[in-house]
Design an enzyme around this catalytic site. Structure first.
Site, PDB file in Angstrom:
ATOM      1  CD  GLU A  24      -2.661   1.183   2.592  1.00 21.00           C
ATOM      2  OE1 GLU A  24      -3.464   2.118   2.735  1.00 21.00           O
ATOM      3  OE2 GLU A  24      -2.555   0.257   3.417  1.00 21.00           O
ATOM      4  CG  HIS A  25       1.466   3.504   2.758  1.00 31.05           C
ATOM      5  ND1 HIS A  25       0.607   2.752   3.526  1.00 31.05           N
ATOM      6  CD2 HIS A  25       0.839   4.669   2.502  1.00 31.05           C
ATOM      7  CE1 HIS A  25      -0.502   3.451   3.733  1.00 31.05           C
ATOM      8  NE2 HIS A  25      -0.385   4.612   3.121  1.00 31.05           N
ATOM      9  CD  GLU A  81     -14.216 -16.747 -27.282  1.00 36.67           C
ATOM     10  OE1 GLU A  81     -15.397 -16.368 -27.183  1.00 36.67           O
ATOM     11  OE2 GLU A  81     -13.234 -16.029 -27.069  1.00 36.67           O
TER      12      GLU A  81
END
Length: 103
Positions: free
Chosen positions: A12-13, A101
């Protein structure tokens, strides 16, 4: 090695306090808030000089940043094809992908 570990953690920091802090900071990719140099304390980023106190936690800094005005924008995409013959290669590729797909 330290930069790779930090990028894996995506803190975060992230405070960088090395002799070449600016250079090291430019090499870091995953963090919420980056604090470069011995005078850039994390608390200043949260409460004084920083642009944001709402930062990604739990490693989510690997794919997102702090809260910003961009979180409140509605992103819309659109397309337009005017030249059918020029786009035929794209159409053919799309048919192949759709079949792969199962569509």
């Amino acid at each position: 090695e330290c930069i790779q570990i930090s990028d894996d953690i995506a803190p975060e920091h992230l405070e960088i306090q090395t002799a070449n802090a600016a250079e090291v900071g430019k090499k870091c990719a995953n963090y919420g808030g980056l604090f470069v140099g011995e005078h850039a304390a994390e608390v200043l980023g949260d409460y004084g000089a920083g642009p944001n106190h709402t930062l990604p936690t739990g490693g989510t800094g690997r794919y997102t940043g702090g809260l910003s005005v961009f979180n409140f924008l509605r992103i819309r995409t659109w397309m337009r094809i005017d030249d059918q013959s020029a786009s035929q290669g794209m159409v053919d590729d799309s048919i192949v992908m759709a079949r792969l797909e199962g569509l």
